[in-house]
Write a protein that holds these residues in place. Structure first.
Motif: not given
Length: 224
Positions: A83-96
């Motif tokens: 398995x692999x992990x993805x760093x993710x910010x679950x805002x749609x869209x995600x601001x910088x």
């Protein structure tokens, strides 16, 4: 039909199941990879089913604390999953200002034996974020891509095909800029050496020097 079309283009097949039946569909279709979405990465019955699928897993970690991610790491490690992990910010869209790309460094240090990636939901015209993620050392990148029509408008975080092409181009540029040309060490090219030698000071005699004479510091000078 979709699976065959993907493979006909020489690509790897992958899908995101949102329930146990979806995992069974992935297995029935013989997909290469199963993706776990951030919204499902605490759905333990689904995760248990996916862990038994004998497929590589890519797991997004949006909305998860380091303690949550540790539980996922232990869960899949103890089951012998690839398995692999993805760093993710679950805002749609995600601001910088929400992206927290430095967390990638923490994940790479903490989970050294697995691949770390980045799943982005930023503005589809923003390719700098993906390039920075590459510089942070991610090996997998994910974006949402859609095909707009006269009746279908893309959401604020999905790329159209033209934007996706440019994104891939910039990701490849970033990898070229970051990759070591020699494994584990810096490669020094002849062009770099020649450039530096043209700028280095040379050592010159201040006077005529006889053969066999021992030189002293006052006999020479340094100049470009």
């Amino acid at each position: 039909e979709l699976v065959n079309a993907v493979r006909a283009e020489g690509m790897i097949t992958m899908s995101t199941p949102f329930d146990e039946t979806g995992v069974e569909w992935c297995m029935d279709q013989g997909l290469d990879i199963i993706k776990i979405a951030s919204c499902s990465s605490a759905d333990w019955p689904l995760l248990a089913k996916a862990s038994r699928a004998m497929r590589p897993l890519i797991i997004s970690t949006g909305g998860k604390t380091i303690e949550d991610i540790d539980k996922l790491y232990n869960f899949f490690t103890h089951r012998g999953c690839d398995f692999a992990f993805m760093h993710c910010i679950a805002e749609y869209p995600a601001p910088e200002s929400s992206l927290q790309l430095d967390f990638i460094d923490k994940m790479r240090r903490r989970y050294r034996d697995i691949t770390i990636g980045y799943s982005g939901h930023e503005d589809p015209d923003n390719n700098i974020v993906g390039m920075m993620a590459v510089a942070k050392g991610v090996k997998i990148l994910e974006r949402h891509v859609g095909l707009p029509t006269e009746t279908i408008k893309l959401n604020a975080y999905s790329m159209n095909p033209e934007q996706a092409d440019k994104w891939v181009e910039d990701i490849k540029r970033a990898r070229t800029m970051c990759v070591l040309q020699r494994e584990g060490q810096k490669y020094v090219s002849q062009a770099e050496l020649d450039s530096l030698r043209s700028l280095m000071r040379g050592v010159y005699a201040k006077r005529d020097i006889a053969e066999g004479e021992i030189l002293k510091e006052e006999d020479v000078f340094f100049a470009m």
